[in-house]
Design a protein around this motif. Structure first.
Motif, PDB file in Angstrom:
ATOM      1  N   MET A 155       0.830  -1.206   0.000  1.00 11.60           N
ATOM      2  CA  MET A 155       0.000   0.000   0.000  1.00 11.60           C
ATOM      3  C   MET A 155       0.867   1.259   0.000  1.00 11.60           C
ATOM      4  N   TYR A 156       0.613   2.162  -0.950  1.00 18.41           N
ATOM      5  CA  TYR A 156       1.354   3.417  -1.125  1.00 18.41           C
ATOM      6  C   TYR A 156       2.833   3.184  -1.426  1.00 18.41           C
ATOM      7  N   GLY A 157       3.145   2.038  -2.033  1.00 19.40           N
ATOM      8  CA  GLY A 157       4.527   1.710  -2.343  1.00 19.40           C
ATOM      9  C   GLY A 157       5.171   2.703  -3.310  1.00 19.40           C
ATOM     10  N   GLU A 158       6.503   2.720  -3.311  1.00 17.24           N
ATOM     11  CA  GLU A 158       7.225   3.676  -4.141  1.00 17.24           C
ATOM     12  C   GLU A 158       8.591   3.107  -4.522  1.00 17.24           C
ATOM     13  N   LYS A 159       9.062   3.506  -5.707  1.00 13.99           N
ATOM     14  CA  LYS A 159      10.392   3.120  -6.181  1.00 13.99           C
ATOM     15  C   LYS A 159      11.283   4.346  -6.118  1.00 13.99           C
ATOM     16  N   ILE A 160      12.418   4.230  -5.418  1.00 11.36           N
ATOM     17  CA  ILE A 160      13.300   5.376  -5.195  1.00 11.36           C
ATOM     18  C   ILE A 160      14.669   5.085  -5.791  1.00 11.36           C
ATOM     19  N   ALA A 161      15.102   5.888  -6.727  1.00 11.02           N
ATOM     20  CA  ALA A 161      16.424   5.722  -7.332  1.00 11.02           C
ATOM     21  C   ALA A 161      17.496   6.064  -6.306  1.00 11.02           C
ATOM     22  N   TYR A 162      18.579   5.291  -6.295  1.00 14.10           N
ATOM     23  CA  TYR A 162      19.664   5.548  -5.351  1.00 14.10           C
ATOM     24  C   TYR A 162      20.243   6.948  -5.552  1.00 14.10           C
ATOM     25  N   SER A 188      20.540  10.777   2.065  1.00 12.02           N
ATOM     26  CA  SER A 188      21.098  10.145   3.263  1.00 12.02           C
ATOM     27  C   SER A 188      20.123   9.104   3.786  1.00 12.02           C
ATOM     28  N   ALA A 189      20.629   8.230   4.642  1.00 14.27           N
ATOM     29  CA  ALA A 189      19.795   7.222   5.306  1.00 14.27           C
ATOM     30  C   ALA A 189      20.327   7.050   6.720  1.00 14.27           C
ATOM     31  N   GLU A 190      19.437   7.127   7.694  1.00 16.02           N
ATOM     32  CA  GLU A 190      19.858   7.011   9.091  1.00 16.02           C
ATOM     33  C   GLU A 190      18.779   6.324   9.911  1.00 16.02           C
ATOM     34  N   GLU A 217      16.254  10.236   3.428  1.00 14.00           N
ATOM     35  CA  GLU A 217      16.072  11.589   2.896  1.00 14.00           C
ATOM     36  C   GLU A 217      16.275  11.539   1.385  1.00 14.00           C
ATOM     37  N   THR A 218      15.236  11.901   0.637  1.00 18.48           N
ATOM     38  CA  THR A 218      15.314  11.867  -0.823  1.00 18.48           C
ATOM     39  C   THR A 218      15.162  13.275  -1.391  1.00 18.48           C
ATOM     40  N   ALA A 219      15.383  13.383  -2.700  1.00 21.15           N
ATOM     41  CA  ALA A 219      15.242  14.678  -3.358  1.00 21.15           C
ATOM     42  C   ALA A 219      13.792  15.131  -3.380  1.00 21.15           C
ATOM     43  N   LEU A 236      21.159  -0.246   2.223  1.00 19.37           N
ATOM     44  CA  LEU A 236      20.982   1.044   1.561  1.00 19.37           C
ATOM     45  C   LEU A 236      22.232   1.899   1.668  1.00 19.37           C
ATOM     46  N   ASP A 237      22.875   1.847   2.832  1.00 20.43           N
ATOM     47  CA  ASP A 237      24.077   2.639   3.059  1.00 20.43           C
ATOM     48  C   ASP A 237      25.191   2.211   2.098  1.00 20.43           C
ATOM     49  N   GLN A 238      25.291   0.916   1.816  1.00 18.83           N
ATOM     50  CA  GLN A 238      26.320   0.403   0.908  1.00 18.83           C
ATOM     51  C   GLN A 238      26.095   0.910  -0.523  1.00 18.83           C
ATOM     52  N   ARG A 239      24.820   1.095  -0.913  1.00 26.41           N
ATOM     53  CA  ARG A 239      24.502   1.451  -2.290  1.00 26.41           C
ATOM     54  C   ARG A 239      24.562   2.956  -2.558  1.00 26.41           C
TER      55      ARG A 239
END
Length: 240
Positions: free
Chosen positions: A150-157, A162-164, A212-214, A235-238
């Motif tokens: 539900m409300y899924g999304e695809k986010i380009a790296y 950032s990711a925390e 945090e995305t654009a 995610l941090d590795q990518r």
């Protein structure tokens, strides 16, 4: 005052107002389907106490919503959900009971229709709650991470800044377009300090992954803390 408070107040006042119009002003034409009945049926329904029963049902709902409102002052987080469950139960249960006051040749059909509506609506809500409470699936592709469900999304790296991991979920101010029940929130919500955000969270869980995305911040939790931490590592590795 919050949006939920004003929604609670509006629903309480609305049911009380209609109860007043029906019981005191005898505005029976406000009842759904009453105005299109033949005059003979309208008179028989009034004699059977059908419209009066509808008015008392509305009054009972208004009183129940009002009495439940102070629960929010105790710190209980699910006052609005309890109120909505009470309202639905009273509406469907009351409609089934009031079918006994229908004109004789329509009682069986009215009762059957009321039961079917109750099953369909309550069943639909139950499916929605189960679907909404289900944790999302996260897939790490070659160029993007995909959050399904539900409300899924695809986010380009390349769009991820950032990711925390957060120890607690920041305060959710209000829903913009999403699903929120109990500790679960999915969809777009306004979050304190982050503005419009995309949520896939069980707020009682810790930690919570903040991406945090654009476009907008994304908050997400897995089925358990270990899964959330695993997502953060991958995610941090990518995005390095």
């Amino acid at each position: 005052m919050s949006l939920i408070f004003w929604t609670q107040a509006f629903l309480t006042a609305l049911f009380a107002f209609f109860a007043y119009l029906i019981l005191k002003r005898r505005s029976y034409l406000l009842i759904s389907g009453f105005a299109t009945r033949p005059m003979e049926e309208q008179e028989q329904l009034i004699e059977n106490g059908y419209p009066q029963g509808v008015g008392r049902m509305f009054l009972f709902i208004a009183a129940g919503l009002l009495l439940l409102m102070p629960l929010g002052l105790t710190g209980f987080r699910y006052t609005f959900e309890v109120q909505m469950a009470f309202m639905m139960l009273m509406l469907f249960g009351g409609t089934i009971i009031l079918s006994r006051r229908e004109v004789p040749h329509k009682r069986k059909r009215a009762r059957l229709t009321s039961v079917i509506m109750a099953v369909v609506v309550i069943g639909g809500i139950a499916v929605l709650l189960v679907t909404g409470a289900r944790q999302p699936d996260v897939t790490f592709g070659g160029s993007a991470v995909e959050i399904s469900g539900m409300y899924g999304e695809k986010i380009a790296y390349s769009d991820i800044r950032s990711a925390e991991l957060l120890d607690t979920m920041p305060e959710i101010r209000y829903k913009e377009n999403g699903f929120g029940f109990a500790d679960y929130a999915k969809g777009r919500f306004s979050v304190e300090g982050h503005g419009s955000s995309l949520l896939f969270v069980d707020t009682k869980q810790s930690p919570i992954l903040l991406i945090e995305t654009a476009d907008r911040p994304v908050f997400i939790t897995g089925g358990n803390p270990e899964e959330t931490e695993s997502w953060h590592r991958k995610l941090d590795q990518r995005i390095r």
